[in-house]
Design a protein around this motif. Structure first.
Motif, PDB file in Angstrom:
ATOM      1  N   MET A  53      -7.361  -0.877  -8.149  1.00  0.00           N
ATOM      2  CA  MET A  53      -7.060  -1.183  -6.760  1.00  0.00           C
ATOM      3  C   MET A  53      -5.883  -0.332  -6.291  1.00  0.00           C
ATOM      4  N   PRO A  54      -5.926   0.152  -5.041  1.00  0.00           N
ATOM      5  CA  PRO A  54      -4.783   0.924  -4.541  1.00  0.00           C
ATOM      6  C   PRO A  54      -3.543   0.048  -4.460  1.00  0.00           C
ATOM      7  N   SER A  55      -2.399   0.640  -4.759  1.00  0.00           N
ATOM      8  CA  SER A  55      -1.141  -0.088  -4.636  1.00  0.00           C
ATOM      9  C   SER A  55      -0.778  -0.210  -3.159  1.00  0.00           C
ATOM     10  N   ALA A  56       0.214  -1.051  -2.867  1.00  0.00           N
ATOM     11  CA  ALA A  56       0.671  -1.199  -1.482  1.00  0.00           C
ATOM     12  C   ALA A  56       1.171   0.140  -0.943  1.00  0.00           C
ATOM     13  N   ASN A  57       1.838   0.930  -1.793  1.00  0.00           N
ATOM     14  CA  ASN A  57       2.334   2.239  -1.370  1.00  0.00           C
ATOM     15  C   ASN A  57       1.187   3.212  -1.094  1.00  0.00           C
ATOM     16  N   GLU A  58       0.126   3.133  -1.911  1.00  0.00           N
ATOM     17  CA  GLU A  58      -1.029   4.009  -1.678  1.00  0.00           C
ATOM     18  C   GLU A  58      -1.762   3.615  -0.400  1.00  0.00           C
TER      19      GLU A  58
ATOM     20  N   ARG B  50       0.260   5.019   2.335  1.00  0.00           N
ATOM     21  CA  ARG B  50       0.112   6.485   2.346  1.00  0.00           C
ATOM     22  C   ARG B  50      -1.169   6.904   3.060  1.00  0.00           C
ATOM     23  N   LEU B  51      -2.270   6.201   2.803  1.00  0.00           N
ATOM     24  CA  LEU B  51      -3.543   6.493   3.460  1.00  0.00           C
ATOM     25  C   LEU B  51      -3.478   6.174   4.945  1.00  0.00           C
ATOM     26  N   ALA B  52      -2.885   5.032   5.276  1.00  0.00           N
ATOM     27  CA  ALA B  52      -2.792   4.626   6.682  1.00  0.00           C
ATOM     28  C   ALA B  52      -1.943   5.611   7.482  1.00  0.00           C
ATOM     29  N   LYS B  53      -0.832   6.079   6.897  1.00  0.00           N
ATOM     30  CA  LYS B  53       0.023   7.048   7.589  1.00  0.00           C
ATOM     31  C   LYS B  53      -0.711   8.372   7.795  1.00  0.00           C
ATOM     32  N   ALA B  54      -1.469   8.789   6.786  1.00  0.00           N
ATOM     33  CA  ALA B  54      -2.202  10.060   6.900  1.00  0.00           C
ATOM     34  C   ALA B  54      -3.276   9.978   7.975  1.00  0.00           C
ATOM     35  N   ILE B  55      -3.966   8.844   8.089  1.00  0.00           N
ATOM     36  CA  ILE B  55      -4.956   8.675   9.155  1.00  0.00           C
ATOM     37  C   ILE B  55      -4.277   8.758  10.511  1.00  0.00           C
ATOM     38  N   ASN B  56      -3.113   8.115  10.657  1.00  0.00           N
ATOM     39  CA  ASN B  56      -2.367   8.203  11.912  1.00  0.00           C
ATOM     40  C   ASN B  56      -2.016   9.648  12.248  1.00  0.00           C
ATOM     41  N   ILE B  57      -1.538  10.372  11.245  1.00  0.00           N
ATOM     42  CA  ILE B  57      -1.163  11.775  11.458  1.00  0.00           C
ATOM     43  C   ILE B  57      -2.375  12.595  11.882  1.00  0.00           C
ATOM     44  N   ALA B  58      -3.527  12.347  11.246  1.00  0.00           N
ATOM     45  CA  ALA B  58      -4.756  13.074  11.589  1.00  0.00           C
ATOM     46  C   ALA B  58      -5.214  12.745  13.013  1.00  0.00           C
ATOM     47  N   ILE B  59      -5.090  11.487  13.407  1.00  0.00           N
ATOM     48  CA  ILE B  59      -5.468  11.079  14.771  1.00  0.00           C
ATOM     49  C   ILE B  59      -4.529  11.721  15.786  1.00  0.00           C
ATOM     50  N   GLU B  60      -3.238  11.705  15.492  1.00  0.00           N
ATOM     51  CA  GLU B  60      -2.258  12.297  16.407  1.00  0.00           C
ATOM     52  C   GLU B  60      -2.456  13.805  16.531  1.00  0.00           C
TER      53      GLU B  60
ATOM     54  N   ASP C 295       3.796   2.710  13.794  1.00  0.00           N
ATOM     55  CA  ASP C 295       3.926   2.946  12.353  1.00  0.00           C
ATOM     56  C   ASP C 295       3.080   1.938  11.587  1.00  0.00           C
ATOM     57  N   PRO C 296       2.326   2.392  10.582  1.00  0.00           N
ATOM     58  CA  PRO C 296       1.570   1.440   9.759  1.00  0.00           C
ATOM     59  C   PRO C 296       2.522   0.486   9.046  1.00  0.00           C
TER      60      PRO C 296
ATOM     61  N   LYS D 145       0.094  17.962   4.734  1.00  0.00           N
ATOM     62  CA  LYS D 145       0.557  19.336   4.517  1.00  0.00           C
ATOM     63  C   LYS D 145       0.102  20.260   5.644  1.00  0.00           C
ATOM     64  N   SER D 146      -1.160  20.113   6.089  1.00  0.00           N
ATOM     65  CA  SER D 146      -1.699  21.017   7.106  1.00  0.00           C
ATOM     66  C   SER D 146      -1.058  20.823   8.473  1.00  0.00           C
ATOM     67  N   THR D 147      -0.565  19.602   8.743  1.00  0.00           N
ATOM     68  CA  THR D 147       0.040  19.345  10.032  1.00  0.00           C
ATOM     69  C   THR D 147       1.555  19.596  10.036  1.00  0.00           C
ATOM     70  N   GLY D 148       2.099  19.845   8.835  1.00  0.00           N
ATOM     71  CA  GLY D 148       3.533  20.073   8.748  1.00  0.00           C
ATOM     72  C   GLY D 148       4.351  18.823   8.942  1.00  0.00           C
ATOM     73  N   ARG D 149       3.681  17.660   8.803  1.00  0.00           N
ATOM     74  CA  ARG D 149       4.377  16.393   8.975  1.00  0.00           C
ATOM     75  C   ARG D 149       4.690  15.782   7.617  1.00  0.00           C
ATOM     76  N   THR D 150       5.810  15.075   7.539  1.00  0.00           N
ATOM     77  CA  THR D 150       5.994  14.204   6.397  1.00  0.00           C
ATOM     78  C   THR D 150       5.441  12.863   6.849  1.00  0.00           C
ATOM     79  N   SER D 151       4.830  12.138   5.958  1.00  0.00           N
ATOM     80  CA  SER D 151       4.104  10.938   6.307  1.00  0.00           C
ATOM     81  C   SER D 151       4.934  10.023   7.192  1.00  0.00           C
ATOM     82  N   GLY D 152       4.461   9.836   8.436  1.00  0.00           N
ATOM     83  CA  GLY D 152       5.106   8.904   9.353  1.00  0.00           C
ATOM     84  C   GLY D 152       6.265   9.493  10.129  1.00  0.00           C
ATOM     85  N   SER D 153       6.539  10.813   9.985  1.00  0.00           N
ATOM     86  CA  SER D 153       7.672  11.402  10.691  1.00  0.00           C
ATOM     87  C   SER D 153       7.281  11.782  12.103  1.00  0.00           C
ATOM     88  N   GLU D 154       8.254  12.134  12.908  1.00  0.00           N
ATOM     89  CA  GLU D 154       8.029  12.484  14.308  1.00  0.00           C
ATOM     90  C   GLU D 154       7.745  13.965  14.503  1.00  0.00           C
ATOM     91  N   SER D 155       8.090  14.774  13.510  1.00  0.00           N
ATOM     92  CA  SER D 155       7.982  16.223  13.729  1.00  0.00           C
ATOM     93  C   SER D 155       6.782  16.814  13.037  1.00  0.00           C
TER      94      SER D 155
END
Length: 233
Positions: free
Chosen positions: A1-6, A9-19, A34-35, A223-233
């Motif tokens: 089972m994925p950990s709470a951190n994993e 991590r997935l939820a933040k990446a989906i947000n970044i991809a949507i943004e 923020d997730p 990596k492709s978006t240049g974002r750190t997970s959940g960051s503004e930049s």
């Protein structure tokens, strides 16, 4: 089972991809809330176990003490069309989800086989005579402290003051440690899980591989978006 951190991590990446998708469609200042990191229920599988958390939060989860941030920007009709709905392969929600899971209709990896195993073994272990005996000892310990409870999975009644809730929570941890209920319960359930895992090893490995794949996709998106997970930049 994925950990709470994993999971986070997935939820933040989906947000970044949507943004990123919304930015490509001309909505550069679009930000999702923020997730939220889900509580770690495993740590309370046999009742409260962390004395510091019990003393500070009572029966509440630490995650509940910090409410999630909400997106302040109101969406225009054009924004909503670009964003789309869950499951829509042409909207940014669907496109962002697909980049992580492979399909707008597929949720993030959750290992249904592992979920079933952990549920079945918990129920079976709770009825084991060794666990029931320690649970009875725990109940007697709690009664001596002024609390009438049958199992450490029970929570305070509605209307209980926060100070009484904290006292009950710390007493629960003290009694669990005193009668060694978590140790015995873990030992009993672990043996049941070993058997179940060996029977379902192929399915579990396939689900673990799906989790690895999605986490790799998540890292690639970040990596492709240049974002750190959940960051503004």
């Amino acid at each position: 089972m994925p950990s709470a951190n994993e999971d986070l991590r997935l939820a933040k990446a989906i947000n970044i991809a949507i943004e990123a998708c919304m930015k490509e469609r001309g909505v550069a200042d679009f930000r999702l809330p923020d997730p939220v990191r889900h509580p770690n229920f495993t740590e309370r599988r046999y009742g409260l176990s962390d004395m510091n958390e019990a003393a500070k939060f009572g029966y509440a989860f630490p995650e509940d003490a910090t409410p999630p941030k909400r997106a302040e920007r109101k969406l225009t009709e054009a924004d909503r069309r670009a964003l789309g709905a869950a499951g829509d392969p042409k909207g940014c929600i669907g496109i962002g989800t697909t980049r992580i899971t492979g399909s707008p209709l597929r949720s993030t990896a959750g290992s249904p086989t592992a979920v079933k195993i952990q549920r079945d073994t918990w129920l079976k272990s709770a009825e084991d005579p060794r666990v029931r005996a320690r649970t009875l000892e725990w109940s007697k310990c709690m009664k001596a402290k002024g609390f009438v409870l049958r199992t450490p999975l029970e929570s305070p009644k509605a209307g209980t003051s926060k100070s009484d809730e904290r006292r009950m929570a710390t007493s629960s941890v003290e009694c669990s440690n005193s009668v060694k209920l978590p140790n015995v319960w873990f030992e009993v359930e672990s043996k049941l899980q070993d058997v179940a895992i060996s029977k379902e090893s192929a399915r579990l490995e396939a689900e673990k591989e799906e989790l690895r794949r999605q986490l790799a996709n998540a890292d690639s998106v970040v990596k492709s978006t240049g974002r750190t997970s959940g960051s503004e930049s």
